[in-house]
Design an enzyme around this catalytic site. Structure first.
Site: not given
Ligand code: TRP
Length: 341
Positions: A118, A200, A203
């Site tokens: 991140k 992955k 969202k």
């Protein structure tokens, strides 16, 4: 209590309300949560405090938090059988989070792959919260003394850190926390992006063509599956499970398996003579039928504000009772003066 009068084992999981729930969140996590309520005492919360590690539009965060809760209920989480709440409504999370920050090492936090990923992606906002996030997550978990923490593969490292922190604390102060086990569901645990099957399905992905959201309409879903990345093979035998060499196809097979309950062998047989032009729309159709009732229910619940509020009020009341008990024990053990009022 179950029939033998032994207390049910406790399960807890959280999810950040940072984006629309995806097919990945449903097949990888929430779908498996609904069936567990009979067997386990389950706590699920919207991790709204965790959402603050990235910048949000406040109105969006509020709306998404509510919508996400509605989507959980639509996915089959019965609010009578599960404790559903918002993390920020149980302030013990933030309080224990601070305490556990003081028992989590800089080195440990530096090794978290999610932090590394991140911060690489978001170089302009590497804030302290992003770094210490796993300590808050440990607090989320340990407050409820759960036996199991159902999470996706990507969160396993955080649950392992939670175990280390719990053990460290217990060694220093005596048995305080139950040391929980991560619980990784098997089929569909890791749904990958349709356009980039090596990462992955996220969202928070902004473009959105590689992910399918629970609230997507059927035409959109079909379009995304028709465009899904496969490989250059074609014709008979191209639909086979080989995650290393055929990650796109393996991902589609996992999705199809999770939606239909079929095994990989059955899927290979079903499509043994077909090319991707037949396989991809079949996966799209299976997904559309899986998501249709969820989308319709969620829309109805989102519109019923009083019902939603009632769910998260009762959930927070129940969660607070348990969380407070653990926090009180912790404060006492570490030497804070008991609050007389
Ligand atoms: N970190 C999790 C995620 O990003 C969300 C989360 C926060 C969580 N607290 C938790 C999951 C506690 C399980 C238990 O998906």
């Amino acid at each position: 209590m179950d029939n033998n009068n032994t207390p049910k084992k406790v399960m807890l999981s959280g999810i950040k309300p940072t984006g629309d729930l995806t097919l990945g969140s449903y097949l990888g996590a929430i779908k498996n949560w609904a069936e567990r309520a009979e067997q386990f005492d389950c706590y699920y919360f919207m991790a709204d405090l965790h959402a603050l590690t990235t910048r949000n539009n406040p109105a969006d965060l509020r709306r998404r938090t509510r919508e996400q809760l509605a989507q959980y209920v639509a996915c089959g989480l019965d609010p009578e059988k599960n404790t559903l709440f918002l993390q920020s409504h149980v302030h013990e999370h933030a309080e224990l989070g601070w305490v556990l920050n003081c028992y989590t090492m800089f080195g440990e936090l530096s090794r978290m792959t999610q932090f590394k990923d991140k911060s690489a992606k978001n170089a302009e906002n590497i804030n302290g919260g992003l770094f210490t996030y796993p300590a808050l997550m440990a607090a989320d978990i340990l407050l409820y003394q759960p036996d199991y923490v159902p999470v996706g593969e990507d969160q396993k490292q955080h649950v392992e850190l939670t175990r280390d922190v719990a053990q460290r604390f217990n060694n220093l102060y005596g048995e305080t926390f139950k040391v929980p086990e991560p619980w990784i569901p098997k089929v569909g645990a890791r749904v990958m992006d349709l356009l980039d099957p090596t990462s992955k399905m996220s969202k928070s992905d902004e473009i959105g063509n590689g992910r399918v959201c629970l609230m997507d309409d059927p035409a959109d879903i079909m379009r995304k599956f028709k465009r899904a990345v496969t490989d250059s093979e074609s014709g008979a035998g191209c639909v086979r499970f080989d995650p290393e060499n055929k990650p796109g196809v393996a991902n589609l097979m996992q999705i199809y398996a999770a939606c239909t309950g079929k095994s990989f062998t059955e899927i290979e047989q079903e499509f043994s003579a077909a090319g991707y032009g037949v396989f991809k729309p079949a996966v799209g159709e299976a997904v559309i039928e899986t998501l249709r009732p969820i989308r319709e229910d969620a829309a109805r619940i989102i519109a019923d504000k009083a019902y939603l509020e009632d769910i998260y009020t009762k959930g927070a009341q129940k969660a607070t009772y348990v969380a407070r008990k653990t926090l009180r024990k912790v404060y006492k053990k570490i030497g804070l003066v008991e609050k007389p009022f």
